[in-house]
Write an enzyme that holds these catalytic residues in place. Structure first.
Site, mmCIF file in Angstrom:
data_model
loop_
_atom_site.group_PDB
_atom_site.id
_atom_site.type_symbol
_atom_site.label_atom_id
_atom_site.label_comp_id
_atom_site.label_asym_id
_atom_site.label_seq_id
_atom_site.Cartn_x
_atom_site.Cartn_y
_atom_site.Cartn_z
ATOM 1 N N ALA A 29 -2.836 23.476 10.159
ATOM 2 C CA ALA A 29 -1.509 23.340 9.531
ATOM 3 C C ALA A 29 -0.826 24.699 9.467
ATOM 4 O O ALA A 29 -0.383 25.135 8.410
ATOM 5 C CB ALA A 29 -1.665 22.742 8.129
ATOM 6 N N TYR A 31 1.669 27.816 11.744
ATOM 7 C CA TYR A 31 3.040 27.991 12.235
ATOM 8 C C TYR A 31 3.379 26.974 13.315
ATOM 9 O O TYR A 31 4.540 26.617 13.493
ATOM 10 C CB TYR A 31 3.226 29.405 12.800
ATOM 11 C CG TYR A 31 3.315 30.450 11.722
ATOM 12 C CD1 TYR A 31 4.548 30.859 11.229
ATOM 13 C CD2 TYR A 31 2.166 31.015 11.169
ATOM 14 C CE1 TYR A 31 4.638 31.805 10.227
ATOM 15 C CE2 TYR A 31 2.244 31.965 10.168
ATOM 16 C CZ TYR A 31 3.487 32.358 9.699
ATOM 17 O OH TYR A 31 3.574 33.295 8.701
ATOM 18 N N ARG A 277 20.052 35.991 39.005
ATOM 19 C CA ARG A 277 18.624 35.839 39.314
ATOM 20 C C ARG A 277 17.760 36.423 38.202
ATOM 21 O O ARG A 277 16.608 36.066 38.054
ATOM 22 C CB ARG A 277 18.290 36.551 40.632
ATOM 23 C CG ARG A 277 18.941 35.911 41.837
ATOM 24 C CD ARG A 277 18.832 36.804 43.035
ATOM 25 N NE ARG A 277 19.445 38.109 42.806
ATOM 26 C CZ ARG A 277 19.392 39.130 43.655
ATOM 27 N NH1 ARG A 277 18.741 39.013 44.782
ATOM 28 N NH2 ARG A 277 19.982 40.276 43.372
ATOM 29 N N PHE A 289 7.716 44.951 20.862
ATOM 30 C CA PHE A 289 7.534 43.550 20.465
ATOM 31 C C PHE A 289 6.360 43.424 19.511
ATOM 32 O O PHE A 289 5.409 44.186 19.552
ATOM 33 C CB PHE A 289 7.374 42.633 21.679
ATOM 34 C CG PHE A 289 6.193 42.927 22.586
ATOM 35 C CD1 PHE A 289 4.887 42.648 22.198
ATOM 36 C CD2 PHE A 289 6.403 43.470 23.848
ATOM 37 C CE1 PHE A 289 3.814 42.897 23.043
ATOM 38 C CE2 PHE A 289 5.334 43.726 24.696
ATOM 39 C CZ PHE A 289 4.035 43.450 24.294
ATOM 40 N N CYS A 293 1.611 36.397 19.152
ATOM 41 C CA CYS A 293 1.291 35.847 20.481
ATOM 42 C C CYS A 293 1.300 36.836 21.629
ATOM 43 O O CYS A 293 0.375 36.844 22.431
ATOM 44 C CB CYS A 293 2.251 34.708 20.791
ATOM 45 S SG CYS A 293 2.081 33.339 19.644
HETATM 46 N N1 LIG Z 1 2.854 31.126 15.954
HETATM 47 C C1 LIG Z 1 3.566 30.756 16.991
HETATM 48 O O1 LIG Z 1 4.772 30.957 17.031
HETATM 49 C C2 LIG Z 1 2.913 30.087 18.158
HETATM 50 C C3 LIG Z 1 3.722 29.519 19.148
HETATM 51 C C4 LIG Z 1 3.111 28.877 20.231
HETATM 52 C C5 LIG Z 1 1.737 28.796 20.311
HETATM 53 N N2 LIG Z 1 0.976 29.366 19.335
HETATM 54 C C6 LIG Z 1 -0.477 29.186 19.438
HETATM 55 O O2 LIG Z 1 -0.826 28.087 18.576
HETATM 56 C C7 LIG Z 1 -2.107 28.303 17.958
HETATM 57 C C8 LIG Z 1 -1.947 28.244 16.445
HETATM 58 O O3 LIG Z 1 -1.108 29.300 16.046
HETATM 59 P P1 LIG Z 1 -0.555 29.394 14.559
HETATM 60 O O4 LIG Z 1 0.389 30.547 14.557
HETATM 61 O O5 LIG Z 1 -0.099 28.052 14.114
HETATM 62 O O6 LIG Z 1 -1.894 29.771 13.780
HETATM 63 P P2 LIG Z 1 -2.112 29.791 12.194
HETATM 64 O O7 LIG Z 1 -3.142 30.820 11.942
HETATM 65 O O8 LIG Z 1 -0.802 29.878 11.497
HETATM 66 O O9 LIG Z 1 -2.692 28.335 11.865
HETATM 67 C C9 LIG Z 1 -3.928 27.890 12.299
HETATM 68 C C10 LIG Z 1 -4.514 27.007 11.207
HETATM 69 O O10 LIG Z 1 -5.692 26.382 11.722
HETATM 70 C C11 LIG Z 1 -6.612 26.229 10.638
HETATM 71 N N3 LIG Z 1 -7.947 25.996 11.175
HETATM 72 C C12 LIG Z 1 -8.727 26.823 11.919
HETATM 73 N N4 LIG Z 1 -9.865 26.192 12.282
HETATM 74 C C13 LIG Z 1 -9.810 24.943 11.762
HETATM 75 C C14 LIG Z 1 -10.667 23.815 11.807
HETATM 76 N N5 LIG Z 1 -11.809 23.856 12.497
HETATM 77 N N6 LIG Z 1 -10.309 22.695 11.142
HETATM 78 C C15 LIG Z 1 -9.130 22.642 10.464
HETATM 79 N N7 LIG Z 1 -8.265 23.676 10.409
HETATM 80 C C16 LIG Z 1 -8.591 24.813 11.053
HETATM 81 C C17 LIG Z 1 -6.471 27.507 9.876
HETATM 82 O O11 LIG Z 1 -6.932 27.372 8.535
HETATM 83 C C18 LIG Z 1 -4.955 27.748 9.947
HETATM 84 O O12 LIG Z 1 -4.269 27.225 8.830
HETATM 85 C C19 LIG Z 1 -2.588 29.637 18.502
HETATM 86 O O13 LIG Z 1 -3.400 29.405 19.617
HETATM 87 C C20 LIG Z 1 -1.302 30.341 18.928
HETATM 88 O O14 LIG Z 1 -1.531 31.276 19.964
HETATM 89 C C21 LIG Z 1 1.530 29.978 18.268
HETATM 90 O O1 LIG Z 2 14.814 40.953 23.919
HETATM 91 C C1 LIG Z 2 13.897 40.940 23.074
HETATM 92 C C2 LIG Z 2 13.293 39.748 22.605
HETATM 93 C C3 LIG Z 2 12.271 39.832 21.679
HETATM 94 N N1 LIG Z 2 11.855 41.046 21.219
HETATM 95 C C4 LIG Z 2 10.735 41.113 20.258
HETATM 96 O O2 LIG Z 2 9.639 40.389 20.803
HETATM 97 C C5 LIG Z 2 8.840 39.832 19.769
HETATM 98 C C6 LIG Z 2 8.589 38.355 20.015
HETATM 99 O O3 LIG Z 2 9.792 37.645 19.863
HETATM 100 P P1 LIG Z 2 9.930 36.081 20.204
HETATM 101 O O4 LIG Z 2 9.386 35.854 21.540
HETATM 102 O O5 LIG Z 2 11.327 35.715 19.968
HETATM 103 O O6 LIG Z 2 9.052 35.415 19.056
HETATM 104 P P2 LIG Z 2 7.593 34.718 19.054
HETATM 105 O O7 LIG Z 2 7.572 33.824 17.870
HETATM 106 O O8 LIG Z 2 6.542 35.753 19.189
HETATM 107 O O9 LIG Z 2 7.605 33.760 20.350
HETATM 108 C C7 LIG Z 2 6.900 34.071 21.539
HETATM 109 O O10 LIG Z 2 5.530 33.716 21.430
HETATM 110 C C8 LIG Z 2 5.308 32.311 21.119
HETATM 111 C C9 LIG Z 2 3.819 32.129 20.910
HETATM 112 O O11 LIG Z 2 3.121 31.951 22.087
HETATM 113 C C10 LIG Z 2 5.858 31.488 22.263
HETATM 114 O O12 LIG Z 2 5.640 30.105 21.992
HETATM 115 C C11 LIG Z 2 7.353 31.776 22.420
HETATM 116 O O13 LIG Z 2 7.867 31.031 23.525
HETATM 117 C C12 LIG Z 2 7.545 33.271 22.669
HETATM 118 O O14 LIG Z 2 8.936 33.586 22.722
HETATM 119 C C13 LIG Z 2 9.596 40.115 18.464
HETATM 120 O O15 LIG Z 2 9.039 41.244 17.844
HETATM 121 C C14 LIG Z 2 11.002 40.410 18.935
HETATM 122 O O16 LIG Z 2 11.704 41.241 18.056
HETATM 123 C C15 LIG Z 2 12.446 42.223 21.673
HETATM 124 O O17 LIG Z 2 12.054 43.308 21.276
HETATM 125 N N2 LIG Z 2 13.455 42.140 22.597
#
Ligand SMILES: NC(=O)c1ccc[n+]([C@@H]2O[C@H](COP(=O)([O-])OP(=O)(O)OC[C@H]3O[C@@H](n4cnc5c(N)ncnc54)[C@H](O)[C@@H]3O)[C@@H](O)[C@H]2O)c1
Ligand SMILES: O=c1ccn([C@@H]2O[C@H](COP(=O)(O)OP(=O)(O)O[C@H]3O[C@H](CO)[C@@H](O)[C@H](O)[C@H]3O)[C@@H](O)[C@H]2O)c(=O)[nH]1
Length: 498
Positions: A29, A31, A277, A289, A293
């Site tokens: 549960a 992000y 492009r 950044f 992730c």
């Molecule tokens: N944060 C983002 O913006 C983002 C975007 C795209 C992909 N991802 C990917 O998605 C995945 C999750 O990221 P997040 O940011 O949501 O992580 P998070 O740390 O916010 O949440 C993960 C949750 O999973 C729970 N958890 C772990 N093991 C468990 C288990 N065995 N049973 C039940 N709950 C369990 C943890 O307690 C935690 O609350 C990662 O692989 C991340 O790379 C993250």
């Molecule tokens: O032109 C830019 C764009 C972003 N950033 C920085 O890059 C980092 C990441 O930004 P952003 O990508 O917008 O946020 P995230 O939540 O980290 O999202 C990325 O990482 C996620 C986790 O994998 C993916 O799902 C998303 O598609 C991917 O954009 C931040 O510190 C931004 O400030 C810059 O410095 N310059």
């Protein structure tokens, strides 16, 4: 609804699986799990969605008025469905048992010990989720890997499940990486550029892909749902993040050239980005950044290349990380040098601690590293962020990799309730996060509170620099040279300490 093939009584009937898809469960549960399931629940009233987590605290927060994460519009989506077809629970076994389709959305952090330490993804949470499913499932399940994982992780999940399978139970494992960005999660989930689904090219595999696709078709046009083999899907997620991070490192590398030559990085980015492009997005130079992730996933890619005996490819992607670290160092060096080469006992104001605007998340935030360098030099740092709580900032700055003197941090760091208090008697103001509210501050009022000469270091190219200089500030920013000698000094020094 777009092309949904519901059976009319709620859910979708899967003939090869002899089951109706009407209940889904999400393990994790966080992000990703919270917002993505809230949107699924809102868009699919014919489904019951249960999000489960090991952390009772997190689940309590999801069930309360104060959600565990700040994300624009998340509150309204959760509150519209919670208790109707969206549930948050610590009863993981019940969630698994009742669902026909299970998302795995657990964290996949970088390993901190053992083989691949500092680069490989730690898959222990994925494995424990898979083992839990194998242990408690009493009927067939479609298991969807949504966490970001190295290529072939779905195969490992599949192996764990099939090695522990009970009679009459079968599994299909799909890859469905998530592309949401924090701060815009709900918009991204509602209007994704594409949804990726990787699966096996078998009858049951295809039907599992169709079932997951059916969920998304409730609001995503069918042509934006791309299906492919599982490995391509897993690699595409790492590739997308590597490309995005690479663009930022490329423009940040340009910013160093701009500072050395007098070119303006915003102008260069505009000129480059108007080439259709190349495109204009992700070309904003910055202090580097952050976020949970980019660094993790690029390192994961580096490790994958090394394991595949592709050292040149590994070195290529490693440079994306190296330039990011160089950028943070270079920026902080400029602060020290501008402040007459010493910041010991000086007060420095840091505005913004989150890794980007519109989130309270600080994971890998550039601000942590900027503060680390400032604290290492003995500065007093006065921090204001509109959303990040005090405890989070203190915990980030006392991490073992940030300081070996955590006891000094509370002496040197003050968390302030607003930008004006943070600027009190300060020598310099440093913008680390591009929060909108920093653009509309009363900078004359801030100037009056600061010691003179009053410096501003804009790490986000956010402010009106001419206006600030008219007030009397000495202004430094990324990728624009304001003082030739200083630019030369910073460049030489940053290189010598790299
Ligand atoms: N944060 C983002 O913006 C983002 C975007 C795209 C992909 N991802 C990917 O998605 C995945 C999750 O990221 P997040 O940011 O949501 O992580 P998070 O740390 O916010 O949440 C993960 C949750 O999973 C729970 N958890 C772990 N093991 C468990 C288990 N065995 N049973 C039940 N709950 C369990 C943890 O307690 C935690 O609350 C990662 O692989 C991340 O790379 C993250
Ligand atoms: O032109 C830019 C764009 C972003 N950033 C920085 O890059 C980092 C990441 O930004 P952003 O990508 O917008 O946020 P995230 O939540 O980290 O999202 C990325 O990482 C996620 C986790 O994998 C993916 O799902 C998303 O598609 C991917 O954009 C931040 O510190 C931004 O400030 C810059 O410095 N310059």
């Amino acid at each position: 609804m777009n092309g949904v093939c519901s059976n009319g009584s709620g859910g979708m009937y899967l003939s090869q699986w002899k089951m109706t898809l009407s209940k889904i469960c999400c393990i994790g549960a966080g992000y990703v799990g919270g917002p993505s399931c809230a949107v699924i629940a809102q868009k699919c009233p014919d489904l019951t969605v249960t999000v489960v987590d090991l952390s009772a605290h997190r689940i309590d927060q999801w069930n309360s008025d104060t959600l565990p994460i700040f994300e624009p519009r998340l509150d309204e989506v959760v509150k519209a469905c919670r208790g109707k077809n969206l549930f948050f629970s610590t009863d993981i076994d019940k969630g698994i048992r009742e669902a026909e389709l299970i998302f795995i959305c657990v964290n996949t952090p970088t390993k901190t010990f053992g083989w691949g330490k500092g680069r490989a993804a730690d898959l222990k949470y994925i494995e424990s989720a898979a083992r839990r499913i194998a242990e408690v499932a009493q009927n067939s399940k479609i298991v969807v890997e949504k966490s970001t994982v190295p290529v072939k992780a779905a195969e490992s999940i599949s192996n764990i499940l099939s090695a522990n399978v009970k009679p009459g139970v079968k599994y299909q494992v799909l890859s469905n990486p998530e592309f949401l960005a924090e701060g815009t999660a709900i918009t991204d989930l509602l209007n994704p550029d594409r949804v990726l689904i990787g699966g096996e090219p078998t009858g049951e595999g295809s039907e599992a892909v169709k079932a997951l696709s059916w969920i998304y078709e409730h609001w995503v046009p069918k042509e934006n749902i791309i299906t492919m083999n599982t490995w391509s899907s897993e690699l595409s997620k790492l590739a997308a993040n590597a490309f995005l991070a690479q663009r930022i490192s490329s423009i940040n590398a340009m910013s160093a050239i701009c500072e050395a030559t007098g070119a303006d990085v915003d102008e260069v980015a505009h000129a480059v980005g108007t080439d259709s492009r190349i495109g204009p997005k992700f070309l904003k130079a910055s202090v580097g950044f952050g976020g949970s992730c980019f660094k993790k996933d690029v390192l994961n890619m580096v490790y994958l290349c090394e394991c595949l005996n592709l050292p040149e490819v590994a070195a290529y992607w490693q440079q994306v990380i190296d330039i990011n670290e160089y950028q943070r160092r270079r920026f902080t060096m400029r602060i020290v040098q501008s402040l007459f080469n010493t910041i010991t006992n000086k007060r420095i104001t840091v505005l913004g601690f989150a890794f980007k605007k519109n989130t309270a998340d600080t994971r890998e935030s550039a601000a942590i590293h900027v503060c680390k360098y400032l604290l290492d030099e003995g500065a007093h740092v006065q921090i204001y962020d509109p959303k990040v709580p005090r405890d989070q900032i203190m915990s980030d700055l006392t991490m073992a990799e940030i300081t070996d003197q955590p006891e000094r941090v509370p002496e040197l760091v003050t968390i302030c309730p607003n930008a004006y208090e943070a600027a009190e008697k300060s020598h310099a103001l440093v913008i680390c996060t591009e929060w909108d509210e920093f653009q509309t501050l009363d900078y004359q009022r801030i100037y009056d509170k600061m010691l003179k000469p009053a410096f501003i270091f804009d790490g986000r190219l956010l402010l009106d620099h001419q206006q600030l200089m008219d007030i009397g500030f000495k202004v430094e920013t990324i990728g624009k040279r304001l003082n030739r000698d200083q630019a030369k000094l910073v460049r030489t020094h940053a290189n010598s300490t790299s």
